[in-house]
Design an enzyme around this catalytic site. Sequence first.
Site, short mmCIF file in Angstrom:
data_model
loop_
_atom_site.label_atom_id
_atom_site.label_comp_id
_atom_site.label_asym_id
_atom_site.label_seq_id
_atom_site.Cartn_x
_atom_site.Cartn_y
_atom_site.Cartn_z
N LYS A 9 0.83 -1.20 0.00
CA LYS A 9 0.00 0.00 0.00
C LYS A 9 0.87 1.24 0.00
CE LYS A 9 -1.08 0.71 4.89
NZ LYS A 9 -2.16 0.91 5.86
N SER A 25 -9.25 4.85 -14.34
CA SER A 25 -8.04 4.27 -13.78
C SER A 25 -7.45 5.24 -12.77
CB SER A 25 -7.01 3.98 -14.87
OG SER A 25 -6.69 5.20 -15.51
N TYR A 58 -7.67 0.33 -11.70
CA TYR A 58 -6.40 -0.27 -12.09
C TYR A 58 -5.37 0.84 -12.29
CZ TYR A 58 -7.83 1.14 -16.77
OH TYR A 58 -8.24 1.88 -17.85
#
Length: 117
Positions: A9, A25, A58
């Site tokens: 992360k 995205s 994504y």
Amino acid sequence: MFVNLLKSKLHRVRVTQAELNYVGSITIDEDLMDAAGLVENEQVHVVNNNNGERLITYVIKGERGTGIICLNGAAARRAQVGDIVIIISYAMMTIDEAKTHKPTVVFPDDNNRLVNT
């Protein structure tokens, strides 16, 4: 059996752009991608600390060294420039792999730049 665990992360990065008229995205500085072990087109969850919004999208490579964090397309409605977000990736692994897995957690500075800790 497989389990889905935290892979990596980017903790508390700042949104630098939001581009509504773009195919959806999130664009991420390639330096940050490398540090977190993210690859282009990888699925990520984005959590907005400012408003509680959560989304799945994504990754698109952003220009290295720019600190860019840009939500594109419909995701641009979920954050404003300056919002603080957490970008999370997960990985499927066996129970044995999960027992020894250590996620990568990156803590960039206030300008989305990597800092030596």
